[in-house]
Scaffold this motif. Structure first.
Motif, PDB file in Angstrom:
ATOM      1  N   ILE A 161      37.134  40.691  24.836  1.00 15.31           N
ATOM      2  CA  ILE A 161      36.010  41.589  24.279  1.00 15.31           C
ATOM      3  C   ILE A 161      35.808  42.961  25.241  1.00 15.31           C
ATOM      4  CG2 ILE A 161      33.555  41.687  23.672  1.00 15.31           C
ATOM      5  CD1 ILE A 161      33.754  38.840  22.725  1.00 15.31           C
ATOM      6  N   ALA A 162      35.677  42.565  26.328  1.00 16.17           N
ATOM      7  CA  ALA A 162      35.407  43.838  27.428  1.00 16.17           C
ATOM      8  C   ALA A 162      36.562  44.759  27.136  1.00 16.17           C
ATOM      9  CB  ALA A 162      35.475  43.330  28.637  1.00 16.17           C
ATOM     10  N   ASN A 163      37.975  44.480  27.067  1.00 16.64           N
ATOM     11  CA  ASN A 163      38.855  45.257  27.045  1.00 16.64           C
ATOM     12  C   ASN A 163      38.870  46.076  25.755  1.00 16.64           C
ATOM     13  OD1 ASN A 163      41.340  45.274  29.213  1.00 16.64           O
ATOM     14  ND2 ASN A 163      40.235  43.357  29.386  1.00 16.64           N
ATOM     15  N   TRP A 164      38.516  45.204  24.662  1.00 14.33           N
ATOM     16  CA  TRP A 164      38.482  45.726  23.338  1.00 14.33           C
ATOM     17  C   TRP A 164      37.549  47.060  23.175  1.00 14.33           C
ATOM     18  CZ3 TRP A 164      40.773  45.727  18.501  1.00 14.33           C
ATOM     19  CH2 TRP A 164      40.171  46.431  17.554  1.00 14.33           C
ATOM     20  N   LEU A 165      36.084  46.676  24.000  1.00 14.90           N
ATOM     21  CA  LEU A 165      35.310  47.881  23.952  1.00 14.90           C
ATOM     22  C   LEU A 165      35.717  49.035  24.747  1.00 14.90           C
ATOM     23  CD1 LEU A 165      32.177  45.268  24.304  1.00 14.90           C
ATOM     24  CD2 LEU A 165      33.146  46.853  22.354  1.00 14.90           C
ATOM     25  N   TYR A 166      36.109  48.684  26.088  1.00 16.08           N
ATOM     26  CA  TYR A 166      36.775  49.793  26.941  1.00 16.08           C
ATOM     27  C   TYR A 166      37.596  50.794  26.247  1.00 16.08           C
ATOM     28  CZ  TYR A 166      33.627  48.706  30.934  1.00 16.08           C
ATOM     29  OH  TYR A 166      32.544  48.456  31.848  1.00 16.08           O
ATOM     30  N   LEU A 167      38.779  49.853  25.701  1.00 16.28           N
ATOM     31  CA  LEU A 167      40.118  50.616  25.521  1.00 16.28           C
ATOM     32  C   LEU A 167      40.306  50.934  24.092  1.00 16.28           C
ATOM     33  CD1 LEU A 167      42.402  48.187  27.628  1.00 16.28           C
ATOM     34  CD2 LEU A 167      41.691  50.535  28.441  1.00 16.28           C
ATOM     35  N   ILE A 168      39.615  50.316  23.133  1.00 16.25           N
ATOM     36  CA  ILE A 168      39.841  50.677  21.744  1.00 16.25           C
ATOM     37  C   ILE A 168      38.404  51.321  21.229  1.00 16.25           C
ATOM     38  CG2 ILE A 168      40.232  49.728  19.397  1.00 16.25           C
ATOM     39  CD1 ILE A 168      42.463  49.400  21.586  1.00 16.25           C
ATOM     40  N   LEU A 169      37.398  50.732  21.277  1.00 15.64           N
ATOM     41  CA  LEU A 169      35.824  51.273  20.589  1.00 15.64           C
ATOM     42  C   LEU A 169      35.820  52.408  21.243  1.00 15.64           C
ATOM     43  CD1 LEU A 169      34.371  50.643  18.305  1.00 15.64           C
ATOM     44  CD2 LEU A 169      32.803  49.102  19.978  1.00 15.64           C
ATOM     45  N   HIS A 170      35.765  52.364  22.701  1.00 16.82           N
ATOM     46  CA  HIS A 170      35.292  53.678  23.521  1.00 16.82           C
ATOM     47  C   HIS A 170      36.406  54.368  24.033  1.00 16.82           C
ATOM     48  CE1 HIS A 170      31.253  52.497  22.721  1.00 16.82           C
ATOM     49  NE2 HIS A 170      31.485  51.329  23.416  1.00 16.82           N
ATOM     50  N   PHE A 171      37.692  54.310  23.333  1.00 18.29           N
ATOM     51  CA  PHE A 171      38.668  55.210  23.790  1.00 18.29           C
ATOM     52  C   PHE A 171      38.521  56.539  24.001  1.00 18.29           C
ATOM     53  CE2 PHE A 171      42.682  57.618  23.313  1.00 18.29           C
ATOM     54  CZ  PHE A 171      43.532  57.010  24.139  1.00 18.29           C
TER      55      PHE A 171
END
Length: 334
Positions: free
Chosen positions: A63-73
């Motif tokens: 989830i953390a990687n999704w937020l950092y790398l995808i949602l807040h790219f």
């Protein structure tokens, strides 16, 4: 601002390593349930809890990687924030580490014949480690950004990692010392003790190395997330260390029985007066009492290191001692 964003790649690599190690944890849990279906409820429940916490830890990392790398790219401001899944991973790592440290503290307690001289301080340090990590989690949620956390509460994270590394070292040394005292003097049996020592060194060394590396990166590079990538793997390594210790029992016990069978086939040399020729005579014996004694000694050592040792085990220990006494009496009569 840019430094945090530029090291998100390290965070992704740390996540991939953590997912890989989590897969190994699940495999070891599967092996454990197949090999030891009749283990004590306390051990089986601990395995289940560690497995569940490990899975939740892996989900939080993803989830953390999704937020950092995808949602807040491409959002440099978001890279500076401590997202809530990151805080949860710190707490989960603390709980898993605490359970594993207490498990090994109990091994030290069993091997030292129920003395609290070493096991007591280990338990206290394990408690301090989980308290510092929980406080660290609370401060992360309160501060909200890596910069603010690094300026005001960095010592909490440093303290937790330092205690963890020290505990790994102390536990390894304590186990090795007590295992060396358990040596029988019989070469084949002592090789099994050496194998247990090797397990102990490897387990303590790997977890300690990652804790120290994460600590070094945190102290020297607070303006990036490399330390966090290494921290992702710590929980997985502790879980694997715990499960590897449990799953090693079957192999060590089989080796103990094989060594005992080999010892039973060894010849005994009787001195002058026991043979009719008046000379030393070598006679094969089908059941060598020395081999039986060695097997009992090593199996008890394997049991202390890799299984639980509470008050409910006293009948088993008494039975083994009676067997040993009877074997020695039989030897004297011969």
């Amino acid at each position: 601002m840019a430094a945090y964003g530029n090291t998100l790649g390290a965070l992704l690599l740390g996540a991939l390593l953590a997912v890989f190690l989590s897969g190994i944890v699940s495999m070891q849990v599967f092996v454990y349930y197949r090999l030891y279906p009749n283990d004590r409820f306390r051990i089986k429940s601990t395995v289940t809890v560690v497995w569940f916490l490990d899975l939740v830890h892996t989900i939080m990392i993803c989830i953390a990687n999704w937020l950092y790398l995808i949602l807040h790219f491409g959002n440099g401001v978001a890279a500076q924030e401590i997202l809530w899944p990151i805080s949860v991973t710190i707490a989960l790592t603390a709980v898993v580490t605490f359970l594993v440290h207490i498990f090994f503290a109990h091994r030290v307690y069993s091997l030292s014949k129920r003395k609290l001289l070493i096991a007591g301080p280990i338990s206290v340090l394990a408690l301090l480690r989980v308290v510092s990590a929980m406080s660290c989690t609370a401060e992360m949620v309160h501060d909200g950004t890596w910069k603010k956390f690094g300026e005001g509460s960095a010592w909490l994270f440093t303290t937790g990692l330092t205690i963890s590394a020290v505990l790994d070292f102390v536990i390894a040394i304590a186990l090795i010392v007590h295992l060396q005292k358990s040596k029988t003097g019989w070469h084949s049996m002592d090789q099994i003790i050496d194998s247990i020592v090797l397990y102990t060194v490897e387990n303590g060394l790997i977890t300690s190395i990652f804790a120290v590396l994460s600590l070094i990166c945190w102290v020297t590079m607070k303006n990036n997330l490399v330390f966090l990538a290494l921290h992702f793997a710590i929980s997985k390594l502790y879980a694997n260390s715990f499960l590897a210790t449990l799953n090693a029992r079957k192999t060590l016990q089989q080796r103990s029985q094989k060594s005992s069978n080999d010892a039973n086939q060894l010849p005994l040399v009787f001195p002058n007066g026991l043979g009719r020729s008046g000379r030393f005579s070598t006679q094969p014996v089908g059941a060598n009492p020395i081999g039986s004694i060695m097997q009992i000694s090593v199996e008890k050592t394997v049991h202390c290191v890799t299984d639980a040792g509470d008050g409910d085990e006293s009948p088993v220990r008494l039975s083994e001692e009676e067997r040993q006494d009877r074997t020695m009496d039989s030897t004297r009569k011969r």
